[in-house]
Design a protein around this motif. Structure first.
Motif, short mmCIF file in Angstrom:
data_model
loop_
_atom_site.label_atom_id
_atom_site.label_comp_id
_atom_site.label_asym_id
_atom_site.label_seq_id
_atom_site.Cartn_x
_atom_site.Cartn_y
_atom_site.Cartn_z
N SER A 10 -11.87 -17.73 -6.59
CA SER A 10 -12.00 -16.69 -5.58
C SER A 10 -13.40 -16.89 -4.92
O SER A 10 -13.52 -16.73 -3.60
CB SER A 10 -11.72 -15.41 -6.01
OG SER A 10 -10.54 -15.13 -6.47
N VAL A 13 -13.34 -19.91 -2.88
CA VAL A 13 -12.54 -19.88 -1.49
C VAL A 13 -13.65 -18.72 -0.48
O VAL A 13 -13.61 -19.05 0.59
CB VAL A 13 -11.20 -19.13 -1.62
CG1 VAL A 13 -10.92 -18.60 -0.21
CG2 VAL A 13 -10.38 -19.92 -2.19
N MET A 65 -10.77 -11.07 -1.35
CA MET A 65 -9.70 -12.30 -1.14
C MET A 65 -8.33 -11.92 -0.42
O MET A 65 -7.93 -12.74 0.38
CB MET A 65 -9.25 -12.72 -2.46
CG MET A 65 -10.33 -13.55 -3.32
SD MET A 65 -10.34 -15.01 -2.16
CE MET A 65 -8.78 -15.86 -2.59
N ALA A 66 -8.07 -10.65 -0.55
CA ALA A 66 -7.05 -9.81 0.05
C ALA A 66 -7.27 -9.88 1.64
O ALA A 66 -6.55 -10.21 2.38
CB ALA A 66 -6.77 -8.51 -0.58
N ASN A 69 -7.09 -13.52 2.93
CA ASN A 69 -5.70 -13.85 3.21
C ASN A 69 -5.29 -13.16 4.45
O ASN A 69 -4.08 -13.80 5.12
CB ASN A 69 -4.97 -13.41 1.93
CG ASN A 69 -5.18 -14.45 0.63
OD1 ASN A 69 -5.87 -15.52 0.79
ND2 ASN A 69 -5.05 -14.00 -0.57
N ASP A 70 -5.39 -11.88 4.51
CA ASP A 70 -4.74 -11.27 5.66
C ASP A 70 -5.24 -12.10 7.01
O ASP A 70 -4.57 -11.98 7.95
CB ASP A 70 -5.12 -9.70 5.75
CG ASP A 70 -4.49 -8.86 4.70
OD1 ASP A 70 -3.60 -9.41 4.06
OD2 ASP A 70 -4.92 -7.89 4.55
N ALA A 72 -6.19 -14.99 7.34
CA ALA A 72 -5.65 -16.35 7.46
C ALA A 72 -4.18 -16.19 7.80
O ALA A 72 -3.72 -17.11 8.84
CB ALA A 72 -5.74 -17.05 6.24
N GLU A 73 -3.46 -15.17 7.41
CA GLU A 73 -2.17 -15.21 7.72
C GLU A 73 -1.92 -14.80 9.08
O GLU A 73 -1.25 -15.21 9.96
CB GLU A 73 -1.67 -13.94 7.08
CG GLU A 73 -0.13 -13.79 7.29
CD GLU A 73 0.53 -12.54 6.04
OE1 GLU A 73 1.28 -11.82 6.35
OE2 GLU A 73 0.12 -12.84 5.00
#
Length: 129
Positions: A10, A13, A65-66, A69-70, A72-73
């Motif tokens: 993590s 990233v 991280m969440a 990720n959101d 990136a999505e």
């Protein structure tokens, strides 16, 4: 995956890719800022110095991280929508006018050339350039 391995990954990233002049320290500092933790905590997680980090630190890293990720999505979804829009334009251009088709294809090639290094524009016959 162990907690130590998860936190190490993590931090990598969240720190982002390292450039030519980037240092591990600057990567750790970026990860710390992103997660809202101290540099020392990020460093300890990266080097797996703590087998049982504080729960508040783990929660902050997981929340960061969440959020990443959101983002990136959402970016991927946006790119897919753009690609679909471009595909529809090309389909209509092919049906309407050969000159318009060339203009739209040129636009598509310019957009794809800047998207990712892996994306290579094709010539009018569909072959790699």
């Amino acid at each position: 995956m162990t907690l130590a391995a998860e936190m190490h990954q993590s931090i990598k990233v969240l720190g982002g890719p390292r450039g030519d002049i980037d240092t591990r320290e600057s990567m750790l500092a970026r990860a710390a800022r992103c997660a809202g933790i101290s540099y020392r905590q990020a460093r300890a997680l990266y080097y797996k110095e703590s087998s049982d980090p504080r729960a508040s630190v783990v929660e902050r890293v997981r929340a960061a991280m969440a959020k990443a990720n959101d983002k990136a999505e959402a970016h991927a979804r946006e790119r897919i929508e753009e690609t679909a829009d471009v595909g529809q334009l090309v389909a209509r251009a092919v049906e309407v006018d050969a000159e318009l088709r060339r203009e739209v294809l040129a636009l598509v090639f310019r957009r794809l050339a800047g998207a990712c290094p892996e994306d290579r524009p094709l010539d009018e016959d569909g072959e790699d350039r």
